[in-house]
Enzyme design. Structure first.
Site, mmCIF file in Angstrom:
data_model
loop_
_atom_site.group_PDB
_atom_site.id
_atom_site.type_symbol
_atom_site.label_atom_id
_atom_site.label_comp_id
_atom_site.label_asym_id
_atom_site.label_seq_id
_atom_site.Cartn_x
_atom_site.Cartn_y
_atom_site.Cartn_z
ATOM 1 N N CYS A 100 0.866 -1.186 0.000
ATOM 2 C CA CYS A 100 0.000 0.000 0.000
ATOM 3 C C CYS A 100 0.911 1.247 0.000
ATOM 4 O O CYS A 100 1.933 1.248 -0.687
ATOM 5 C CB CYS A 100 -0.946 -0.077 1.202
ATOM 6 S SG CYS A 100 -2.362 1.025 1.177
ATOM 7 N N ASN A 101 0.581 2.283 0.749
ATOM 8 C CA ASN A 101 1.488 3.428 0.748
ATOM 9 C C ASN A 101 2.684 3.229 1.671
ATOM 10 O O ASN A 101 3.498 4.147 1.827
ATOM 11 C CB ASN A 101 0.747 4.744 1.055
ATOM 12 C CG ASN A 101 0.205 4.786 2.466
ATOM 13 O OD1 ASN A 101 -0.197 3.758 3.006
ATOM 14 N ND2 ASN A 101 0.180 5.957 3.057
#
Lengths: 230, 230
Positions: A100-101
């Site tokens: 994800c981030n």
């Protein structure tokens, strides 16, 4: 083999648990949850606490450095000491995983310059700003860097890595163990297929840095996105 | 609306987190992690600790009672005081959710007699012994009882319940939020499709009640199961 999962205030739990549930069960794996300080680390909802039993500084080296994302990751992109710890452990790792981030934390640490990587749908532009070439894949490998798309992609990503680490038989056993035979109740196959309103809400949620935005969201009727315009 | 997620020593994290990550983000949801005693509760790997901030006894009522599974659930099936707490909270709930062999805890508490329910692939016979009619589905609803198959099925199950609670728009927004567009690296669609050796290993793992068995498993070459013989 050591698996070091990095926690920080405001992490997204499934970014981390999806990979943990697969990788921690690999034969011989020694799993540690680490953070800047020991103790209970709050997930982004502020309702879940996971314990970091060791600090980053107490971790001399690791085989798999695993960095989840979450709204809290955005603040850490500007935390030089934290990023230095990621660089230090990455220098010891055989594999470095971002989900994800959390991939953005690897990027902010300077580890993805000139590399290809995936990340969550809403973070692609920011990741590119860290010098990575973004690919829109569920999971992706560039040398020792294994990156995953958003949140639940941690499961797919970890199964992919499990096969590299332990072979197809063990990886498929782990798939059976977590019964990863998904059957989502909605038909979309890609983030681009989700309703237009859903995109607006998640963008606002991401921009707000946390859980508050969702709580204020009223129910809405969905209109499917036109993929050509997304 | 209150979401009460029950923790116990030896729970499987993804059974719980998959549902939490979806349901805790529903507008207005108040999420609590509860256990017999407050404090850090160890997951089945003994490497992950999640905090129960409240005890079952301190929880007067809930709207969604959510019970994950894990090797530790087998012991709880014989814990009369624990099962009585589940019955007490179930009497207050609008929805009661069981995942994996957490469904067996609902069964052991006597809540599924004469009902249909799903559970993980390896637990089906035991669930039937608790008086439920087992259906081989990813998620299933019988009145207020929503049950899910193994581990990662918590995500599908929670998206299904999210639609019932908040409508399709919100549920699809949550699907986008957790990017649940799965792309497992292996082709199997059902537990029955997994390699024969995988079945033997997971059965041994389940029978051992924990993480030890996997750690001793050597890599192996897989032979696909013959679905007709499974």
């Amino acid at each position: 083999m050591r698996l070091t999962i990095v926690l920080f205030d405001g992490f997204t739990a499934l970014d981390m648990i999806g990979g943990y549930e697969v990788l921690a069960r690999l034969p011989g794996m020694e799993t540690d949850f680490v953070a800047v300080e020991r103790g209970t680390i709050a997930a982004d909802t502020r309702r879940l606490g996971v314990v970091a039993f060791r600090t980053l500084a107490e971790t001399s080296a690791t085989d798999i450095l695993y960095v989840p994302g979450g709204p809290g990751a955005l603040r850490r992109e500007r935390d030089g000491a934290f990023l230095a710890e990621l660089r230090r452990l990455d220098a010891t790792s055989t594999w470095t995983v971002g989900i994800c981030n959390g991939v953005g934390l690897l990027g902010a640490a300077g580890l993805l310059r000139g590399r290809t990587a995936t990340t969550n749908f809403f973070y692609r532009e920011r990741l590119a700003a860290h010098g990575a070439t973004v690919v829109a894949e569920r999971y992706h490998r560039d040398d020792k860097y294994v990156t995953g798309a958003g949140v639940s992609a941690s499961i797919d990503t970890a199964l992919f890595l499990a096969e590299l680490l332990a072979g197809t038989g063990i990886a498929r056993t782990l798939q059976l163990g977590v019964e990863y035979y998904p059957a989502p109740p909605f038909p979309e196959q890609r983030p681009e297929d989700a309703p237009r309103e859903a995109h607006a809400i998640i963008r606002a949620f991401e921009a707000s840095g946390g859980a508050a935005a969702m709580a204020a969201t009223p129910p809405f009727e969905y209109v499917d996105c036109d993929p050509a315009r997304t």
